[in-house]
Write a protein that holds these residues in place. Sequence first.
Motif, PDB file in Angstrom:
ATOM      1  N   ASP A 110     124.354  21.178  10.938  1.00 60.00           N
ATOM      2  CA  ASP A 110     123.229  22.070  11.179  1.00 60.00           C
ATOM      3  C   ASP A 110     122.683  21.827  12.593  1.00 60.00           C
ATOM      4  N   PRO A 111     122.339  22.892  13.317  1.00 58.74           N
ATOM      5  CA  PRO A 111     121.874  22.718  14.700  1.00 58.74           C
ATOM      6  C   PRO A 111     120.703  21.756  14.834  1.00 58.74           C
ATOM      7  N   ALA A 112     119.836  21.705  13.835  1.00 52.31           N
ATOM      8  CA  ALA A 112     118.690  20.803  13.923  1.00 52.31           C
ATOM      9  C   ALA A 112     119.114  19.343  13.872  1.00 52.31           C
ATOM     10  N   ILE A 113     120.237  19.066  13.178  1.00 50.38           N
ATOM     11  CA  ILE A 113     120.665  17.672  12.980  1.00 50.38           C
ATOM     12  C   ILE A 113     121.587  17.212  14.099  1.00 50.38           C
TER      13      ILE A 113
ATOM     14  N   GLU B 266     111.812  13.056  14.000  1.00 53.59           N
ATOM     15  CA  GLU B 266     111.167  14.372  13.872  1.00 53.59           C
ATOM     16  C   GLU B 266     111.193  15.134  15.197  1.00 53.59           C
ATOM     17  N   LYS B 267     110.962  14.428  16.321  1.00 52.66           N
ATOM     18  CA  LYS B 267     110.984  15.097  17.622  1.00 52.66           C
ATOM     19  C   LYS B 267     112.384  15.589  17.970  1.00 52.66           C
TER      20      LYS B 267
ATOM     21  N   THR C 133     114.833  16.424  15.909  1.00 51.29           N
ATOM     22  CA  THR C 133     115.356  17.435  14.989  1.00 51.29           C
ATOM     23  C   THR C 133     114.417  18.622  14.799  1.00 51.29           C
ATOM     24  N   GLY C 134     113.137  18.436  15.087  1.00 51.14           N
ATOM     25  CA  GLY C 134     112.168  19.490  14.793  1.00 51.14           C
ATOM     26  C   GLY C 134     111.840  19.592  13.319  1.00 51.14           C
ATOM     27  N   LEU C 135     112.246  18.596  12.533  1.00 54.32           N
ATOM     28  CA  LEU C 135     111.987  18.608  11.095  1.00 54.32           C
ATOM     29  C   LEU C 135     110.723  17.831  10.774  1.00 54.32           C
ATOM     30  N   ASP C 136     110.082  18.212   9.689  1.00 55.23           N
ATOM     31  CA  ASP C 136     108.877  17.545   9.202  1.00 55.23           C
ATOM     32  C   ASP C 136     109.259  16.706   7.992  1.00 55.23           C
TER      33      ASP C 136
ATOM     34  N   HIS D  84     112.856  19.984   4.249  1.00 57.96           N
ATOM     35  CA  HIS D  84     113.353  19.388   5.485  1.00 57.96           C
ATOM     36  C   HIS D  84     114.043  18.053   5.189  1.00 57.96           C
TER      37      HIS D  84
ATOM     38  N   LEU E   4     118.009  17.134   5.966  1.00 57.97           N
ATOM     39  CA  LEU E   4     118.377  15.972   6.770  1.00 57.97           C
ATOM     40  C   LEU E   4     119.251  15.009   5.966  1.00 57.97           C
TER      41      LEU E   4
END
Length: 446
Positions: free
Chosen positions: A371-374, A421-422, A424-427, A433, A437
């Motif tokens: 996933d792009p966030a990870i 969190e910073k 990945t942008g995840l909370d 979220h 993750l």
Amino acid sequence: MRGDYQQLVDEISAALGAPATLEDRDFGLIAFGAHEGDDDEVMDPVRTRSILQRRSSAAVRAWFEAFGIARAKTALRIPPDPAAGVFRGRICLPVRHRGIVHGYVWLLDDGHLTDLELGTRGAPPDPRIAQAMETAARIGALLADEARAGAELGDLLRELLVAAPDGQPAAAAALRDALRDSLRFTPGAPLTLVAVLPWDTSDTDAAPLPSLPGLLAACALPAGGGPADGPSVGAEETAPGAGRTGRTGSAARPQPTAPVPALAALVRLRASAAPAPAHTVAEHLLRSPRAGAAQGERQAPRGSGHPPPPRPGAAGIGAGTRELTDLPATWREALDAARAAHAEPRLGPITQWDAIGPYRMLTALPATAPDPAIGPLLAPAHAELARTAEVFLDCAGQASRTAQALGIHRQTLYYRLGRVEKLTGLDLDDGEHRLLLHMALKAARL
């Protein structure tokens, strides 16, 4: 067949008056002669371990192979080396058939064989050595016959495991007939498959199978092998210990890929719910020099751009079945379990499909980019942050347990989680979220 080997080994022992052992060329024990007398030093550590563990270690194999035994066509003398655990010298008789080495006969020399002419310096060999080499050639012919039979069964097993659904009944019937003809199988007996990952197939002449109770056939397959529309394990089968229904004709599932082949080993069980023979086979196969990350063919984990560190081999075991047509589904289970054990050390090195928990779902996911966030978290520079996040999620988000597991102060943990969190942008206070993750971190190691 095993009795034939024992008889021939006893013949060699009697001809030369020395205890003998027969090993395949992977140094798996096949037969050994009786020891006479009370001299404990005859049973040096190397020979004792070979008999008790049914196999010599990789270090012992390398030590003996350094004397050229794999290339030898005549008897060789191996000097003692107490530092290596070899208290007695040995004579090695290469076991060959049509130019291929299939194993070795080892004779322990207590001193009375020291002057025996082996025929290696231009002089004719001692008649006793000549007789022993003739017997070794007979052993080689038996091993070659067994290898051919095993290869044929392995080919039929491979055909079944990669067959499209409409071809599986015919492939299962062919394998059933061959197993029955080999006297290795009674129709209706419970079976399972063991997957060993990775498996080195670079030696095309390698001895195929050790002689293990219940081991019927084996073949190498790509770890993502099988038809894309092959059988799957339905959702109703995911609960540990649940009965398996709907094993054929189920919905398609994506096929995972892996960098090196896996070995599929067909094992006869005593009962469908008694996998002990499969565990025994898996343990022996994992000790083979062909098991484990050997060939340098590993690919980088998705999104990292760097090769992973070497990991030992792992084995997975599918659920038992009495129907050969179930074996393609059993293979998927065994392979998924092996992939999970290879990725998650706490599961391995041997695990069963019904014991891998969430990996039953994760191994069914298609092999895609993370996933792009990870993605940023999977960079090598952030390996410690990724590990911290995974341990935190494994500990159900409990900070004290996580800090204790990682051996860090709780404030250090909070600092690292803030960086996660910073990146990945995840909370991490959001359940969805956390789920994303957690799944992504575990899937990245598959």
